[in-house]
Design an enzyme around this catalytic site. Structure first.
Site, PDB file in Angstrom:
ATOM      1  CG  ASP A  97       1.726 -20.120  10.841  1.00 54.50           C
ATOM      2  OD1 ASP A  97       0.148 -19.831  10.031  1.00 54.50           O
ATOM      3  OD2 ASP A  97       1.712 -19.465  11.772  1.00 54.50           O
ATOM      4  CE  LYS A 119      -3.388 -17.587  13.480  1.00 58.21           C
ATOM      5  NZ  LYS A 119      -3.588 -16.939  14.765  1.00 58.21           N
ATOM      6  CG  MET A 234       6.612 -13.248  18.138  1.00 52.97           C
ATOM      7  SD  MET A 234       4.906 -14.311  18.635  1.00 52.97           S
ATOM      8  CE  MET A 234       5.458 -14.851  20.378  1.00 52.97           C
TER       9      MET A 234
END
Length: 319
Positions: A97, A119, A234
């Site tokens: 990641d 991502k 997030m």
């Protein structure tokens, strides 16, 4: 001309024995001239490196391939677990990641295949189905596979989706927990998520979906009534709407808030605000993901001097 090892006086000796250590069938012997203490220190460092995976010494004997979902922690390579680092050193394939400890990838041997599963918000990304298929494909080829994830695999990391996809193909996997950014990043910025007499609980929420989005599963009305700490992951681009929702449901607009960007990394910085001012502060200070948001009175409970993350006397920046 008699060889004599003098344990009491190394300089008077005519022979010196190495400092030895063992790990997993490997014997390490170290000689550093006439300095037995240095020999022992070097031996200890090598043995510890073999144990935690920071020194890769793959065995040439046949071994059983594995699939591991490894939580890499918040980003600082020193904060991955010993088991996670050891499995990483034994991998044939690493699917990594963006938020994992990517510096560790530079230490991998040349034969290790590294697949970028970044991502990036509103940018390039590897679809979850493609990640699942890559795990399955390499596992079926008999390779040792590490899925290196940021934080903990099961804290907003889709680790269970990957474990389920592997299980559907009859492939077992090992889950290695990681240090979640929800507690480590505030701690690195000098913010305790709980504190005696201030907060007896903390709640971790994903902020990737705004409160007014029909896909939201978060009960913002209930969160506004809690007296403890609220940690949002997030949520940088949605923090204005989140703050409005909390205030609308009764949260004090003057509730202190901190945003910690690039937590535990060299570029870490902390930006303070309140629920009422956070939207404008984020714009003015140009706060960008990844950032952890901490809401509650614990924000003002940190030490007078910012926490030294690296142990070298240099505190992180504070916006």
């Amino acid at each position: 001309r008699v060889w004599c090892v003098r344990a009491d006086d190394a300089e008077a000796a005519t022979a010196w024995t190495p400092a030895t250590g063992r790990d997993a069938g490997v014997t390490v012997a170290v000689l550093t001239g006439h300095d037995p203490r240095r020999s022992a220190a070097v031996r200890d460092a090598i043995v510890e490196g073999l144990r935690d995976g920071s020194i890769a010494a793959p065995a040439h004997r046949a071994r059983t391939p594995f699939v591991a979902l490894v939580g890499g922690g918040p980003g600082d390579p020193d904060l991955i677990t010993v088991r996670g680092r050891r499995l990483l050193a034994e991998a044939d394939v690493v699917i990594a990641d963006r938020l994992g400890p990517r510096d560790l990838l530079d230490e991998l041997p040349p034969h290790v295949e590294v697949i970028d599963a970044a991502k990036i918000p509103y940018g390039r990304f590897m679809a979850q189905e493609a990640i699942n298929n890559a795990l399955i494909e390499h596992a079926k080829r008999g390779r040792s596979v590490v899925r290196l994830k940021g934080g903990d695999p099961f804290v907003f990391g889709r680790g269970m989706e990957e474990a389920q996809a592997l299980a559907a193909e009859g492939i077992a996997c090992t889950v290695v927990p990681g240090i979640s950014s929800s507690i480590s990043v505030p701690g690195a910025a000098g913010i305790p998520v709980t504190h005696r007499g201030v907060a007896h609980e903390f709640t971790v929420v994903s902020g990737h979906v705004a409160p007014d989005d029909p896909r939201s599963l978060v009960d913002w009305a209930s969160l506004a009534k809690l007296t403890g700490t609220l940690v949002i992951l997030m949520g940088v681009d949605k923090i204005g709407k989140i703050a409005d929702a909390l205030i609308a449901h009764g949260k004090n607009p003057d509730t202190p808030l901190a945003l910690v960007q690039e937590g535990t990394m060299a570029a870490q910085r902390r930006v303070d605000a309140t629920l009422a001012t956070v939207a404008e502060t984020v714009r003015a200070q140009e706060v960008r993901p990844p950032a952890v948001i901490v809401i509650g009175d614990v924000v003002t409970e940190g030490p007078d001097r910012p926490v030294d993350r690296h142990g070298d006397g240099t505190p992180p920046s504070r916006g």
